[in-house]
Enzyme design. Structure first.
Site, PDB file in Angstrom:
ATOM      1  N   ASP A 180      -5.263  -4.038  -2.886  1.00 46.10           N
ATOM      2  CA  ASP A 180      -4.333  -3.714  -1.810  1.00 46.10           C
ATOM      3  C   ASP A 180      -4.105  -4.930  -0.910  1.00 46.10           C
ATOM      4  OD1 ASP A 180      -3.210  -2.679   0.615  1.00 46.10           O
ATOM      5  OD2 ASP A 180      -4.061  -0.710   0.166  1.00 46.10           O
ATOM      6  N   SER A 217       0.819  -1.215   0.000  1.00 48.05           N
ATOM      7  CA  SER A 217       0.000   0.000   0.000  1.00 48.05           C
ATOM      8  C   SER A 217       0.854   1.267   0.000  1.00 48.05           C
ATOM      9  CB  SER A 217      -0.966  -0.039   1.187  1.00 48.05           C
ATOM     10  OG  SER A 217      -2.025   0.871   1.009  1.00 48.05           O
TER      11      SER A 217
END
Length: 562
Positions: free
Chosen positions: A421, A88
Site C-alpha cells: 500500500d 489504497s
C-alpha cells in the site's frame, strides 16, 4: 499475449509508455471540448493536464471517491480531468468503475450498485478458499493474496477476477480519465527514506513499474518469471482482487492487527475442515486442519490431544511413516510449547503429512461444487499461517531480476519484489502525477485520510523539496493550526509549479462543528457500513465538489495560455 521479444514486455525508460501517450492524446480531444463548454478558451496544443488524486482511507475512501466523481460529472467538471490516480481505498473505487466502458455516463447506476454491494450482499468463505487454490501453489504466495481474496472480499462483498489490462479498452478512445494506481516497494522502503522516488511503483492498464529506475513490464506479465530480461515462466495475469489486496494492504505496516487476520484464518478453518471424502487420508487431513487452527490459540487446547489421537488412529497402518513418528513425538511435547513453537510444529506436520499421503487419495475427492479438495484447504491455511508468522506481504516475481541492461543492482539482485500500500509512504500519489513527463498543471487532491487532513500535503512539500520538483510554497505550520477544523477547500499556487486544490473530506462546511464525530464514525478500521451511513458519506463527499464548483472552474481558467 505479448511476443517473446524482451522489448515487447520490458521497457527501460523514464518516459511514459507510447500506449499511454496515445490514450492521453485521444483524451485531450475530449478534455479540450469540456474546457470549451466550461468557458475555458484554450487551443488543442495548449490543453492543460488536470489530475485528480484520491487518497487512501479504506472503505471511507472508496465510497467518498465514488461521491466525488459522481458530483464532478454532474457539475460538468469531470470531462476536464486527464488523469485519475488513487491510493489504497480509492483504488478499490477506481477498479470498480473502470470495469465499465463509458463509465462517466453510468456513475449514478454504479453508485447504487456499490451501495447495494456494501450493504445487501455477503461474503461466502467457500468462494474465498476457491479463489486461493491456485495462488497458494506459488512460492510467491503471501498475506496479500489472503487479504485480497478473503478480508477485502468480506468487506467489499465482491471477488473480481478481471484484469487491469482490460482497462486498455476502457481508456482507449479517451472517453474517461487515464487511470494510475499506486504502490510502493517495501524492500526499498526499508533501505531508504519515504521521500525517495525509487520506492514508488505505478500500475496503468498498459504497464507497471518503477518510474525512477525507468523499469516497466507489460501489465499482463507482472508476476511472470524473468531472468536477464528473458521470460522464463509465463504466469496468469494478476486479477483485480489480488491487486486490490496489494494496493490496499495498509495492514502490512501494522503488526498489531495480526489478530484480525488470525480470526479470519480460524473462521475459514472451522468452516472448511470437513471433508466430503471418507478415505482415511482425507479424514486425517480434516483433523490436521483442526490442529492447525487450535495451534494458533495462545494457550493449550483440550481438543489438540484428541485430534492428534484421531490422526494416529487413522494412520495406524502407517506406523513407520514419518508423519506417524512425528505425531508420536508431538503428542508428548505440544503442551509444553509456546504459541510460535506450537505453530511451527504443526506447520511441519501439515507439510510432512501432505507430501506423504496427498497423492494416495482418490482423484474424485474434490468438493462437488468447487473442485477444491481438503488438501487444497490444508495447503491454503498452512501457507497463510506461515506467511502470518513470517509477516510476508506483497511478494511477486521481479521482472528485472539479473537484468544487465538496468543499472540498479539493489533492484536487479532480488528474485522477488515486495509491494505494498502506497499509503505507508504517502497517502496520496503526488509523486506519480508530478512526473515531468505527465505535464500536470492542476492537481485536484481529495483527501479521505483519517486524522490530520494536511499530512499528505506536508509530505508532498517535503518530497518535492528533496527531489527538486516544482511545487507551491506552502506554510505547513499554518495548516496544522486548522487540522481539527479544516475548511472544505485550500488553493495552493506557486511560480512555475502546478496549482494544487486540496479538499479535506470532513470539514467545517459539510460537518459544521462535528468534524471529530464524523472522523470517529467513519474510522479507517470500520469494515462495514449501514445504508444510511453510506448515503451520508456520499453526500459529504459530493458537497465538497458542489460547494467549490466555482473555485475549481476558476483554477481551470487561470491555467489558460496568455
Amino acid at each position: 499475449m505479448p511476443g517473446s521479444n524482451q522489448s515487447d514486455v520490458i521497457r527501460i525508460s523514464r518516459d511514459v509508455s507510447d500506449e499511454e501517450k496515445t490514450a492521453v492524446g485521444r483524451r485531450k480531444i475530449k478534455v479540450h471540448n469540456s474546457f470549451l463548454k466550461l468557458g475555458v478558451n484554450t487551443t488543442m496544443s495548449s490543453v492543460p493536464n488536470v489530475a485528480l488524486l484520491g487518497s487512501g482511507g479504506g472503505l471511507r475512501a472508496m465510497i467518498a471517491l465514488q461521491g466525488v466523481l459522481g458530483e464532478l460529472q454532474k457539475e460538468d467538471l469531470l470531462g476536464a480531468v486527464m488523469y485519475l490516480c488513487g491510493v489504497s481505498g480509492s483504488t478499490w473505487c477506481m477498479s470498480f468503475i473502470y470495469e465499465h466502458e463509458e463509465w462517466l455516463g453510468k456513475l449514478p447506476t454504479l453508485e447504487a450498485k456499490m451501495c447495494d454491494n456494501l450493504v445487501n450482499q455477503s461474503w461466502d468463505p467457500s468462494k474465498s478458499l476457491d479463489a486461493l487454490v491456485e495462488p497458494s501453489k506459488e512460492k510467491t504466495y503471501s498475506l496479500t493474496d489472503f487479504w485480497g481474496s478473503v478480508i477485502l472480499y468480506a468487506m467489499l462483498h465482491e471477488l473480481d477476477y478481471g484484469h487491469l489490462s482490460k482497462e486498455r479498452m476502457v481508456s482507449f478512445n479517451g472517453a474517461v480519465p487515464y487511470p494510475i494506481y499506486a504502490a510502493v516497494d517495501s524492500n526499498k522502503l526499508d533501505d531508504t527514506s519515504k521521500t525517495h522516488p525509487g520506492i514508488w511503483f505505478e500500475f496503468t492498464p498498459h504497464d507497471a513499474g518503477f518510474f525512477h529506475s525507468g523499469a516497466f513490464v507489460d501489465m499482463r506479465l507482472l508476476g511472470s518469471t524473468f531472468e536477464n530480461g528473458v521470460l522464463r515462466i509465463l504466469k496468469n495475469e494478476k486479477d483485480i482482487s489480488y491487486l486490490r489486496g496489494l494496493w490496499g494492504s495498509s495492514f502490512a505496516d501494522r503488526k498489531e492487527d495480526v489478530k484480525e487476520i488470525e480470526d479470519y484464518i480460524k473462521h475459514l478453518g472451522e468452516q472448511a475442515s470437513a471433508s466430503s471424502c471418507h478415505c482415511i487420508y482425507c479424514q486425517a487431513a480434516s483433523h490436521a486442519i483442526k490442529l492447525l487452527i487450535h495451534a494458533m490459540e495462545g494457550t493449550t487446547h483440550e481438543h489438540q490431544d484428541e485430534n492428534i489421537t484421531n490422526i494416529m488412529e487413522l494412520l495406524k497402518d502407517q506406523v513407520g511413516s514419518n508423519t506417524y513418528n512425528f505425531l508420536s513425538l508431538l503428542k508428548d511435547k505440544h503442551n509444553t510449547l509456546d504459541k510460535p513453537g506450537r505453530v511451527a510444529q504443526f506447520l511441519t506436520l501439515a507439510d510432512m503429512f501432505t507430501q506423504e499421503f496427498a497423492d494416495r487419495t482418490s482423484p474424485f475427492t474434490h468438493h462437488e461444487e468447487t473442485k477444491r479438495s481438503i488438501w487444497d484447504t490444508l495447503r491454503i491455511l498452512s501457507k497463510t499461517v506461515y506467511c502470518l508468522f513470517k509477516w510476508k506481504w506483497g511478494t511477486i516475481s521481479n521482472y528485472t531480476y539479473k537484468y544487465s541492461s538496468l543499472n540498479d543492482k539493489n533492484l536487479t539482485g532480488k528474485e522477488e519484489l515486495r509491494l505494498a500500500d502506497a499509503g505507508i509512504a504517502m497517502n496520496s500519489a503526488y509523486p506519480l502525477v508530478l512526473r515531468p513527463e505527465r505535464e500536470v498543471k492542476l492537481i485536484l487532491s481529495f483527501d479521505f485520510s483519517s486524522g490530520n487532513p494536511f499530512e499528505t500535503v506536508k509530505e508532498a512539500v517535503l518530497y518535492c523539496k528533496e527531489n527538486h520538483l516544482p511545487f507551491p510554497d506552502i506554510d505547513v505550520s499554518e495548516l496544522d493550526k486548522s487540522k481539527d477544523s479544516p475548511y472544505d477547500c485550500y488553493v495552493f499556487q506557486g511560480h512555475d509549479s502546478p496549482t494544487v486544490m486540496h479538499f479535506p473530506l470532513f470539514n467545517t462546511v459539510n460537518c459544521k462543528d462535528k468534524v471529530a464525530e464524523w472522523r470517529e464514525q467513519y474510522s479507517t478500521l470500520k469494515v462495514s457500513y449501514k445504508e444510511q451511513e453510506v448515503k451520508n458519506l456520499l453526500e459529504a463527499a459530493k458537497a465538497n465538489v458542489r460547494n467549490n464548483k466555482g473555485r475549481i472552474l476558476q483554477a481551470m481558467k487561470s491555467m489558460q495560455a496568455p
